[in-house]
Design an enzyme around this catalytic site. Structure first.
Site, mmCIF file in Angstrom:
data_model
loop_
_atom_site.group_PDB
_atom_site.id
_atom_site.type_symbol
_atom_site.label_atom_id
_atom_site.label_comp_id
_atom_site.label_asym_id
_atom_site.label_seq_id
_atom_site.Cartn_x
_atom_site.Cartn_y
_atom_site.Cartn_z
ATOM 1 N N GLU A 128 -7.890 -6.082 -3.602
ATOM 2 C CA GLU A 128 -9.195 -6.741 -3.763
ATOM 3 C C GLU A 128 -10.344 -5.734 -3.654
ATOM 4 O OE1 GLU A 128 -7.999 -9.576 -0.743
ATOM 5 O OE2 GLU A 128 -8.397 -11.208 -2.149
ATOM 6 N N GLU A 178 -0.302 -12.151 0.003
ATOM 7 C CA GLU A 178 -0.749 -12.959 1.147
ATOM 8 C C GLU A 178 0.100 -14.202 1.357
ATOM 9 O OE1 GLU A 178 -2.724 -11.624 -1.200
ATOM 10 O OE2 GLU A 178 -4.566 -10.860 -0.307
HETATM 11 N N1 CAA Z 1 -1.641 -4.838 8.633
HETATM 12 C C1 CAA Z 1 -1.295 -4.188 9.769
HETATM 13 N N2 CAA Z 1 -0.354 -3.216 9.806
HETATM 14 C C2 CAA Z 1 0.254 -2.893 8.639
HETATM 15 C C3 CAA Z 1 -0.063 -3.525 7.428
HETATM 16 C C4 CAA Z 1 -1.077 -4.538 7.436
HETATM 17 N N3 CAA Z 1 -1.481 -5.177 6.344
HETATM 18 N N4 CAA Z 1 0.729 -3.001 6.459
HETATM 19 C C5 CAA Z 1 1.498 -2.058 7.045
HETATM 20 N N5 CAA Z 1 1.207 -1.996 8.364
HETATM 21 C C6 CAA Z 1 1.810 -1.132 9.372
HETATM 22 C C7 CAA Z 1 3.234 -1.576 9.710
HETATM 23 O O1 CAA Z 1 3.204 -2.618 10.651
HETATM 24 C C8 CAA Z 1 3.826 -0.287 10.225
HETATM 25 O O2 CAA Z 1 3.371 -0.107 11.563
HETATM 26 P P1 CAA Z 1 4.456 0.279 12.739
HETATM 27 O O3 CAA Z 1 4.921 1.656 12.335
HETATM 28 O O4 CAA Z 1 3.609 0.257 13.963
HETATM 29 O O5 CAA Z 1 5.518 -0.737 12.674
HETATM 30 C C9 CAA Z 1 3.154 0.776 9.372
HETATM 31 O O6 CAA Z 1 1.977 0.179 8.841
HETATM 32 C C10 CAA Z 1 4.028 1.224 8.201
HETATM 33 O O7 CAA Z 1 4.396 0.073 7.467
HETATM 34 P P2 CAA Z 1 5.914 -0.267 7.078
HETATM 35 O O8 CAA Z 1 6.850 0.269 8.119
HETATM 36 O O9 CAA Z 1 5.987 -1.731 6.795
HETATM 37 O O10 CAA Z 1 6.051 0.614 5.753
HETATM 38 P P3 CAA Z 1 7.018 0.352 4.517
HETATM 39 O O11 CAA Z 1 6.944 1.578 3.679
HETATM 40 O O12 CAA Z 1 8.363 -0.090 4.983
HETATM 41 O O13 CAA Z 1 6.379 -0.897 3.719
HETATM 42 C C11 CAA Z 1 4.570 -2.181 2.739
HETATM 43 C C12 CAA Z 1 5.120 -0.774 3.108
HETATM 44 C C13 CAA Z 1 5.418 -2.818 1.650
HETATM 45 C C14 CAA Z 1 3.149 -1.968 2.230
HETATM 46 C C15 CAA Z 1 4.579 -3.071 4.008
HETATM 47 O O14 CAA Z 1 3.957 -2.357 5.085
HETATM 48 C C16 CAA Z 1 3.862 -4.371 3.853
HETATM 49 O O15 CAA Z 1 4.386 -5.282 3.249
HETATM 50 N N6 CAA Z 1 2.637 -4.510 4.415
HETATM 51 C C17 CAA Z 1 1.895 -5.738 4.423
HETATM 52 C C18 CAA Z 1 1.283 -6.015 3.057
HETATM 53 C C19 CAA Z 1 0.529 -7.343 3.066
HETATM 54 O O16 CAA Z 1 1.074 -8.403 3.313
HETATM 55 N N7 CAA Z 1 -0.788 -7.290 2.780
HETATM 56 C C20 CAA Z 1 -1.628 -8.430 2.734
HETATM 57 C C21 CAA Z 1 -2.366 -8.600 4.035
HETATM 58 S S1 CAA Z 1 -3.293 -10.120 4.108
HETATM 59 C C22 CAA Z 1 -4.752 -9.816 3.292
HETATM 60 O O17 CAA Z 1 -4.996 -8.740 2.777
HETATM 61 C C23 CAA Z 1 -5.702 -10.972 3.279
HETATM 62 C C24 CAA Z 1 -6.840 -10.860 2.314
HETATM 63 O O18 CAA Z 1 -6.712 -11.073 1.136
HETATM 64 C C25 CAA Z 1 -8.157 -10.527 2.798
#
Ligand code: CAA
Length: 258
Positions: free
Chosen positions: A112, A132
Site C-alpha cells: 500500500e 491481510e
Molecule cells: N509484523 C511484525 N513482524 C513481522 C512482520 C509483520 N508484518 N513480518 C515479518 N515480521 C517478523 C517476523 O515475526 C520475524 O520476527 P522473529 O525473527 O522475531 O520471529 C521476522 O520479521 C522475519 O520474518 P519471518 O521469519 O516470517 O521471515 P520469512 O522469510 O520466513 O517470511 C514473510 C517472510 C512471508 C514476509 C513473513 O514474514 C510474513 O508473512 N509476514 C507477514 C506479512 C503480512 O501478513 N503482512 C500484512 C500485515 S497487516 C497490514 O499490513 C494491514 C494494513 O493493510 C494496514
C-alpha cells in the site's frame, strides 16, 4: 532529526529514505510511520531536493503493518488513535515526485505504501501482496482501492481474497510497476531516475504529478480541463521561457525552478 527505523539522506537533488527495521522485515510500527512522516516533511521543505525515493532492504521493502504491535488493538483504540490515517497517509500527500524502489516483499501496508508513491520501480525479486485476510483483517491503507485501479478487479479480488503474491514480472505485465531492474542495481537506478526528475523544472514536475493523479479522481472532461488550466499556468514560469528558448538556440537549458 535522528531516526531509529530509517536512514534518510539527500544528495544531488535526490532524497533517499531507506526503511530500516531489518529484524521485522521493515514492518510498519508507529515509530517508523512517525519517522517516515517527519522525513517526508523535511524533504518537502528542503529546497535542494527535487525528488524523493523510498526503498527498503533486498529482502523486504516492507512486510506490512507491525502485527505484533497491532494485535492488541481494540476497535476503540483504532478509531480514537486514527490508526493509519494519522501517520500513514503522508506519502500520498507528497507534492514532490516520490518513487518507490521495491525489492523483496511488499506486503499489506508495504504494498500500500508503494502504491501511494508516484511510480514503482521493482527489483527482479520483488513480491507484492495483500495477505491481510490470512490474519483476519482486510487491507486498511488503501489496498482494495489502489490495487484495483492499478491491476483491475479480477486480479485485485484474487489477491485480496486469497493473499496470493504477485512476482515482479506479473506486476509489470499488469501495470503495477513501471519496470523491472536487477536487484543489485535497483537503488542506483532509482537514484538516477530521481536525479533526472530533480534536474527538470520543479513546478512543472509537481503540477504534472497533480494532473496524472487527478485522472483517478475525476471524469475525463474535468481532468482535461484541470490539465489545461495548469498547462496554461506554466507559461507564467521562467523555466518555460528558458526551456523553449534553449531548444530553439540548440543549447542545454538552465532551469531555476521559478
Ligand atoms: N509484523 C511484525 N513482524 C513481522 C512482520 C509483520 N508484518 N513480518 C515479518 N515480521 C517478523 C517476523 O515475526 C520475524 O520476527 P522473529 O525473527 O522475531 O520471529 C521476522 O520479521 C522475519 O520474518 P519471518 O521469519 O516470517 O521471515 P520469512 O522469510 O520466513 O517470511 C514473510 C517472510 C512471508 C514476509 C513473513 O514474514 C510474513 O508473512 N509476514 C507477514 C506479512 C503480512 O501478513 N503482512 C500484512 C500485515 S497487516 C497490514 O499490513 C494491514 C494494513 O493493510 C494496514
Amino acid at each position: 532529526m535522528a531516526y531509529e527505523t530509517l536512514i534518510a539522506d539527500a544528495e544531488d537533488g535526490v532524497a533517499l529514505i531507506t526503511l530500516n527495521r531489518p529484524d521485522a522485515l521493515n514492518a510498519f510500527n508507529n515509530q517508523l510511520m512517525d519517522e517516515l512522516t517527519a522525513a517526508l516533511d523535511r524533504f518537502e521543505a528542503d529546497e535542494s531536493v527535487g525528488c524523493i525515493v523510498i526503498t527498503g532492504s533486498k529482502k523486504a521493502f516492507a512486510a506490512g503493518a507491525d502485527i505484533k504491535e497491532m494485535r492488541e488493538l481494540s476497535y476503540m483504540d483504532a478509531y480514537y488513535t486514527d490508526f493509519i490515517t494519522r501517520n500513514w497517509e503522508r506519502a500520498s500527500r507528497t507534492r514532490k515526485p516520490l518513487i518507490a524502489a521495491v525489492s523483496g516483499y511488499a506486503l499489506g501496508g508495504g504494498c500500500e505504501l508503494a502504491m501511494m508513491c508516484d511510480f514503482i520501480l521493482a527489483a527482479d525479486n520483488a513480491k507484492f501482496g495483500q495477505p491481510e485476510i490470512t490474519i483476519g483483517v482486510s487491507p486498511g491503507a488503501g489496498g482494495t482501492q489502489r490495487l484495483t485501479r492499478f491491476v483491475g478487479k479480477s486480479k485485485a479480488m484474487e489477491m485480496c481474497l486469497t493473499g496470493r503474491m504477485m512476482d515482479a514480472e506479473e506486476a509489470e505485465r499488469c501495470g503495477l510497476v513501471s519496470r523491472i531492474v536487477p536487484v543489485d542495481e535497483l537503488v542506483d537506478e532509482a537514484k538516477s531516475v530521481a536525479k533526472k526528475i530533480a534536474a527538470l523544472p520543479r513546478a512543472t514536475a509537481m503540477m504534472t504529478k497533480e494532473m496524472v493523479n487527478v485522472a483517478y479522481e475525476t471524469p475525463l472532461s474535468h481532468g482535461i480541463m484541470f490539465e489545461r488550466r495548469l498547462f496554461h499556468s506554466l507559461f507564467a514560469t521562467e523555466d518555460q521561457k528558458e526551456g523553449m528558448e534553449a531548444f530553439v538556440e540548440k543549447r542545454t537549458p538552465h532551469f531555476n525552478n521559478r
